[in-house]
Scaffold this active site. Sequence first.
Site, short mmCIF file in Angstrom:
data_model
loop_
_atom_site.label_atom_id
_atom_site.label_comp_id
_atom_site.label_asym_id
_atom_site.label_seq_id
_atom_site.Cartn_x
_atom_site.Cartn_y
_atom_site.Cartn_z
N GLU A 64 -38.16 29.40 -0.22
CA GLU A 64 -37.44 29.26 1.05
C GLU A 64 -36.91 27.85 1.30
O GLU A 64 -35.83 27.67 1.88
CB GLU A 64 -38.33 29.67 2.22
CG GLU A 64 -38.65 31.16 2.29
CD GLU A 64 -39.86 31.57 1.49
OE1 GLU A 64 -40.38 30.74 0.71
OE2 GLU A 64 -40.31 32.73 1.63
N HIS A 133 -47.73 36.84 10.23
CA HIS A 133 -46.63 37.79 10.04
C HIS A 133 -45.99 38.23 11.35
O HIS A 133 -45.28 39.22 11.39
CB HIS A 133 -47.10 39.03 9.26
CG HIS A 133 -47.03 38.86 7.77
ND1 HIS A 133 -47.65 37.84 7.10
CD2 HIS A 133 -46.39 39.57 6.81
CE1 HIS A 133 -47.41 37.93 5.80
NE2 HIS A 133 -46.64 38.98 5.59
C1 LIG Z 1 -43.61 32.11 2.03
C2 LIG Z 1 -43.53 33.57 1.91
N1 LIG Z 1 -42.36 34.15 1.60
C3 LIG Z 1 -42.25 35.47 1.50
C4 LIG Z 1 -43.34 36.27 1.70
C5 LIG Z 1 -43.20 37.78 1.64
N2 LIG Z 1 -43.96 38.33 0.52
C6 LIG Z 1 -45.20 38.81 0.70
S1 LIG Z 1 -45.91 39.27 -0.73
C7 LIG Z 1 -44.52 38.92 -1.61
C8 LIG Z 1 -44.48 39.13 -3.09
C9 LIG Z 1 -45.60 38.45 -3.72
O1 LIG Z 1 -45.60 38.58 -5.09
P1 LIG Z 1 -46.71 37.84 -5.91
O2 LIG Z 1 -46.92 36.47 -5.39
O3 LIG Z 1 -46.33 37.95 -7.34
O4 LIG Z 1 -48.05 38.64 -5.60
P2 LIG Z 1 -48.29 40.21 -5.66
O5 LIG Z 1 -47.90 40.75 -4.33
O6 LIG Z 1 -47.46 40.75 -6.76
O7 LIG Z 1 -49.73 40.35 -5.90
C10 LIG Z 1 -43.52 38.40 -0.77
C11 LIG Z 1 -42.20 37.97 -1.23
C12 LIG Z 1 -44.55 35.63 2.03
N3 LIG Z 1 -45.67 36.32 2.26
N4 LIG Z 1 -44.63 34.29 2.11
#
Ligand SMILES: Cc1ncc(C[n+]2csc(CCOP(=O)(O)OP(=O)(O)O)c2C)c(N)n1
Lengths: 349, 330
Positions: A64, A133
Site C-alpha cells: 500500500e 478491519h
Molecule cells: C496491510 C494489509 N493489506 C491488505 C490486507 C487484506 N488481506 C488480508 S489477508 C490477505 C492475503 C494474505 O495472503 P498471505 O499473506 O499470503 O497469507 P494467507 O492468507 O495466504 O495465509 C490480504 C490481501 C490486510 N489484511 N492487510
Amino acid sequence: MAEARRELKYWEAISEATVQAMEADESVFVFGIGVDDPKKIFGTTKAAYERFGAARVFDTPVSENALTGVAIGASLTGSRPVMIHARNDFMYYCMDQLFNHAAKWYDMLGGLMRAPIVVRAIVGRGWGQGSQHSQSLQALFAHVPGLNVALPSSPYDAKGLFLAAIRGDAPTILIENRKLYEVSGPVPKEPYALPVGKGAVLKKGKDATIVAFSQAVQDALEAAAVLKGAGIDAEVVDPRWAKPLDKDLILSSVKKTGRLLVMDTSWKSYGVSAEVAALAAEHAFSDLKAPVARIALPDMPAPTTQALEKVFYPTVGDVVHAVEKLFGRKRKGATRLRPAAKETFTGPF
Amino acid sequence: MSEKDLKDCGVARETLVTLYSRMLLIRRLEEKIAELYPRQEMRCPTHLSIGQEAVAAGVCSALEKDDTVFLNHRCHAAYIAKGGDIRKVMAELYGKKTGCTKGRGGSMHLVDPDVGVIGASAILAGTIPIACGAAMSYKRKKIKRVAVCFFGDAAIEEGTFFESVNLALVWQLPVLFVCENNGLSTCTPLAKRQVPVPIHERVKAFGMPVAAVDGNDALAVYEAARDAVARARKGKGPSFIEASTYRWLEHVGPNFDWSLGYRSKEEVEDAMRRCPVKTFEERLAAAGILTGGQKTMLRDEISERVEDAARFGKESAFPDPHELLEATDG
Ligand SMILES: Cc1ncc(C[n+]2csc(CCOP(=O)(O)OP(=O)(O)O)c2C)c(N)n1
C-alpha cells in the site's frame, strides 16, 4: 424531467460512476488489492473490469505504501488513478505518501502542481470485523491540510461524489461504509458531479439540527421520523464532505433551530464530530439553547464479540434519546441498550 | 521433495509423535470450527489453516515454551502448536469472556502470553518488525530466547518485511522468519504479484541463512526450524524459512471455493491427496512408531478435547456490555 425514478444500490452507483468516469476520460485507471479478483471489491469493479479490461483495472502486490506513491506519480503526469482499499485499516501503510506527499504537493511547491488521486476507502463495520478491519479514518485524513474527504451516505451521493472527486483537481479520499452497500435509492443515469464542499439538508425541521456523516445519516433520518411522533421537528444535515466542510450550511441550520446533535461513524475524541461542535461553539454560541450533543464511537478499538459490538455502535434509539435530551426530556429505560437494527452483513469477510 | 524414512531420521520418537498429534489437533479443531461456523454464532472473519498444519507444528515443536511467536490473520494453527488453550480459541470465536482475548480480538488475534504467543495482527506484515523487536530485547538482556514470526507469501510485498530482514541481519537478532507460502493472496496467485525468483533466493541475497522446505512435511519443517533456532540461540543471528504449502479452503470462511474459478477442483483435490496429516501418519505407521492402537487412542483423545472445547466456548458467558461503556463512554 419526466425520467422514471431509477433506483440503484450504493455499490451499483459506485460501479456505474466508475464506468462513466472511465468512458469520459481515458487517463482514468483503477487499481488496488483484489480489484480484478472473483469478488471484485464487493462487485464495484466488476463492470469496469468487464468493459475496460486488465489494462485499466488491475490487481496489485500487497504494497500500500508504494502503491500510494505510484498513484501520486501517475497523477502528476497526466493520469487519473483510482486506488481502492477494501478496508480503511490497511491505509495506515499509505500515510506517509498521503500526508507528506499527496497533501503537500500543491502548497509546498508553490501551487504549480496538484496530485489528483482518488482513493476509495471502504469501512467494514460490524459482524465481528474488529479493531483492524472496521476503522473509519475521516478525521485523520481531514486533519492534514491538502486532502479532500467525502463520505457518501446514499447511492445518489456515492455516484455524485465519486464523479466530483475524479473531475476535481485535489487529492480526494472517499470513505465508503459497507453497511450502506446494499441500500437502494434514486440515482440519475447520466453522469453528474456534486459540488465539492457542499452538503445537503435531507430533512427540513425547525426544532433541532442533526448533523450526520456517512452511515450515521441513515440513523439520523430514522430517528427524525420517530422524533416527529414525539413532537420534535428535527432537521437532518448531511455535510457530505468532512473536508472542505460546509460551514455555512451547518451554521444556518443551527442558528435556525438552536439545538445541535452531531453524529460521526468514527471515534468521538478529536474527531469530525468535535470539529462540527467547535464550529457551532465558535460561530453560533449565542444561538444555542442547549449544549451541543455528540454521538460517535467510544474511544477504544472496536471489539469483535457481538455482545460488545451491540453497544459499541450507536443505535437509532440512542439518537432519539440524545435529541430528546437537548430539550431536557428523559426517556424511561435504557435506550442505549436497544438491540441494533437487523444485521444484513453476514460475513465472513 | 523426497520424504525421509522416520525410523532412522535421528529425531526422537517422542518429537515425531508430537509433530503428528499437534497437526491432528489443529486439523480437528479447524474442522470443528468449519462445521459450526455456518450457524452464525461465531461472528468474526475466520481464516482456517486446513492443509497448512505441518508448518506451525514443525516450527513450534522446535521451540521452547518461553520462545515467542508472532502471528498473522491465519493464526489458529501456530497458536495451537505453541501450546495455546483450545478452549480459549473456541470461546474467543463465540465472542465469550472466557476467550483468549475476552471476545475483543476474535479469530485473527489469538494470543496467550503464558505460552509465548505474544501477538497476532490482521494487518499484513504487521508483526514482522515486532518479532524483531522482541528478538532485540532478548539480545540486549542476554536472554537465550528466540522470537519467531509467521507470515504468508503476500506479507513480503510490504516494505516493512525487507526493512525487517535488513535490520535483523545488521543487528544479528535471534529471530526466525517463517514464510508460509501457499501461493495465494486471497485469490491472487503469486506469479501475478512477485518476480519469478523464489522467495528464499531473494532473501538469501541479503546474506540471510535460508531454508526452502516442503511445508507439507512436518519433519522437514521441524529440522529447518531446529537448526535455525540453534543458530539464533548461539548468537548467530536470524534465519528465514520458506515452507511451501497449500490452503484447501476459501481465504476466509469454512467452505471450498473452486466455484469462484480462480483455481480448479482438481488442483485442490490433488493437494488434499498430499494431506500433511495423513502422509505423516502413514510414515509413522510404516516406521513402526505409531501402532494402530496408539493412533486410535490419540484420535479419540483429541476428538474429546475438541468437543469439550466447543462445548466450553458455546456455554461460556458473553462479556457484560455495561463494562465496556462504563470503561470508555463519557
Ligand atoms: C496491510 C494489509 N493489506 C491488505 C490486507 C487484506 N488481506 C488480508 S489477508 C490477505 C492475503 C494474505 O495472503 P498471505 O499473506 O499470503 O497469507 P494467507 O492468507 O495466504 O495465509 C490480504 C490481501 C490486510 N489484511 N492487510
